[in-house]
Design an enzyme around this catalytic site. Structure first.
Site, PDB file in Angstrom:
ATOM      1  N   TYR A  51     -30.422 -15.520  42.501  1.00 48.73           N
ATOM      2  CA  TYR A  51     -30.102 -14.488  43.486  1.00 48.73           C
ATOM      3  C   TYR A  51     -29.072 -14.991  44.488  1.00 48.73           C
ATOM      4  CZ  TYR A  51     -31.196 -10.446  46.406  1.00 48.73           C
ATOM      5  OH  TYR A  51     -31.131  -9.272  47.114  1.00 48.73           O
TER       6      TYR A  51
ATOM      7  N   SER B 139     -31.877  -5.647  51.220  1.00 42.16           N
ATOM      8  CA  SER B 139     -31.288  -5.712  49.885  1.00 42.16           C
ATOM      9  C   SER B 139     -31.636  -4.557  48.968  1.00 42.16           C
ATOM     10  CB  SER B 139     -31.659  -7.036  49.220  1.00 42.16           C
ATOM     11  OG  SER B 139     -30.947  -8.087  49.833  1.00 42.16           O
TER      12      SER B 139
END
Length: 409
Positions: free
Chosen positions: A209, A111
């Site tokens: 998230y 990420s």
């Protein structure tokens, strides 16, 4: 400059993680878990790192990730205010052959990719082609629809800041990484997986998230530019910054091109197994990039230094909301593809983290020119059987970044 540790300093999976004294923190996947499971919250001890002797502290911290937390290998790139970089490695690059860990070896960025994806979108904002507060429906009409999900109410900013309420498609991929390692996912497949679930909350109501946000951001880039996302991230970020060891894997590409340590994963109750060969399409614009610790330092330093975005867009990127589900340090915030994390020495680290099967990373840069990135060759969930040990391993990766920055030049 390179400070390299012998593979003999490594150890097999330890009996227990090291203990640290200090205040208790709630830990989330500020390491930005992608492909390795879901964000994790809980409590571990967080103590101020040892600031006596910079090189020794970083070297020993890398060793500890191997011998006490059980990561097969650790790689560190540590950049001082003067721009000088030191590299450290610990452990073994190949558990089968005992090969050494390549200095500044290539790893899957997970990420950390989100920071580059957000930067591409913000460049388009600066060019007047995208508006942050415009609904995603404007750019991808009819796509974002589902149970409690309406693309007319979710803005581009919501996607980049994880305030959209969109469910995370990662939850549907299953727990066995070896079952999906060779599966190719079209980005629209990932969106379909996400939209089969119910909305998590109303857009803008909170921070949570979700990798789905960044797959949509990638599709937005393709729609606006008319070009493949990998081409845009290469032409706009990778090539201009001279990130020579960073690349966007091609469709179906499963290996890692350059010198790299092997990455490992494990299913519950099983030993670590090689998962280096992997189709990263399960991550796409949320986490597909391959890079090195040095290149990540270069990117985040260039970003803060104004080499990537104009001042107005960089200000938007650094406007944060609280990370409410836990953080590696108190006061952590999330901007647009960027974590702001206070360190033990009073400075703020601007960066990201990433986890994808086989590799876990965390790092970033400070406004005064320091930067550090730590990479390991397994996820915390693969080297720890118990949730508390997994969260401790996550925290120790962050602690080493803190040590490298706060004891640096």
């Amino acid at each position: 400059m390179s400070d390299r540790l012998s593979p003999s300093a490594s150890a097999s999976v330890p009996s227990k993680p090291r203990k640290r004294r200090g205040r208790v923190l709630s830990v989330v996947a500020a390491l930005a878990v992608l492909g390795g499971g879901l964000a994790v919250t809980g409590s571990v001890a967080y103590g101020a790192p040892d600031h006596s002797g910079h090189r020794d502290a970083v070297r020993e911290g890398a060793k500890d990730l191997v011998r006490e937390d059980g990561f097969p290998a650790a790689l560190v790139a540590d950049q001082g205010r003067d721009g000088r970089v030191r590299d450290y490695t610990a452990g073994t690059g190949d558990l089968e052959t005992g090969a050494s860990v390549p200095v500044d070896g290539q790893v899957r960025a997970g990420s950390n990719t989100k920071a580059l994806t957000a930067a591409v979108v913000l460049q388009l904002v600066g060019e007047g082609k995208v508006k942050l507060d415009e609904p995603i429906e404007t750019y991808l009409p009819g796509l974002v629809r589902g149970d409690g999900i309406d693309g007319g109410r979710i803005t581009v900013r919501d996607l980049l800041q994880h305030t959209s309420g969109l469910p995370d498609y990662v939850q549907t991929l299953g727990l066995d990484p070896f079952e999906v390692r060779d599966t190719y996912y079209n980005p629209r497949d990932l969106i379909d997986l996400a939209l089969s679930q119910q909305a998590a909350f109303e857009p803008g109501a909170k921070w949570q998230y979700s990798n789905t946000n960044y797959v949509l951001a990638g599709l937005l880039v393709e729609k606006v530019t008319g070009r493949p996302f990998g081409e845009e991230i290469t032409d706009r970020i990778i090539r201009p910054l001279g990130l020579k060891e960073t690349y966007w894997p091609g469709v179906g590409e499963r290996g890692i091109r350059g010198a790299h340590p092997k990455g490992y994963a494990a299913t519950p109750g099983a030993p670590l197994a090689d998962i280096t060969r992997l189709d990263p399409s399960q991550a796409w614009a949320a986490g597909q990039l391959v890079t090195t610790p040095r290149d990540l330092n270069r990117f985040f330093s260039a970003l803060l230094g104004g080499e990537v975005l104009e001042a107005a867009e960089l200000k938007e990127m650094q406007t944060t909301v609280p990370v409410t589900e836990g953080a590696p340090a108190p006061g952590t915030g999330y901007g647009l593809g960027l974590f702001r994390t206070p360190l033990s020495c009073g400075v703020e680290l601007w960066g990201h983290g990433g986890s994808i099967h086989g590799y876990e990373t965390y790092g970033g840069a400070t406004r005064d020119g320091r930067a550090a990135t730590v990479a390991t060759t397994a996820l915390s969930s693969s080297v720890a059987a118990e949730p508390a040990d997994m969260m401790a391993a996550h925290q120790h990766v962050f602690d080493l970044v803190d040590t490298a920055v706060c004891t640096g030049r």
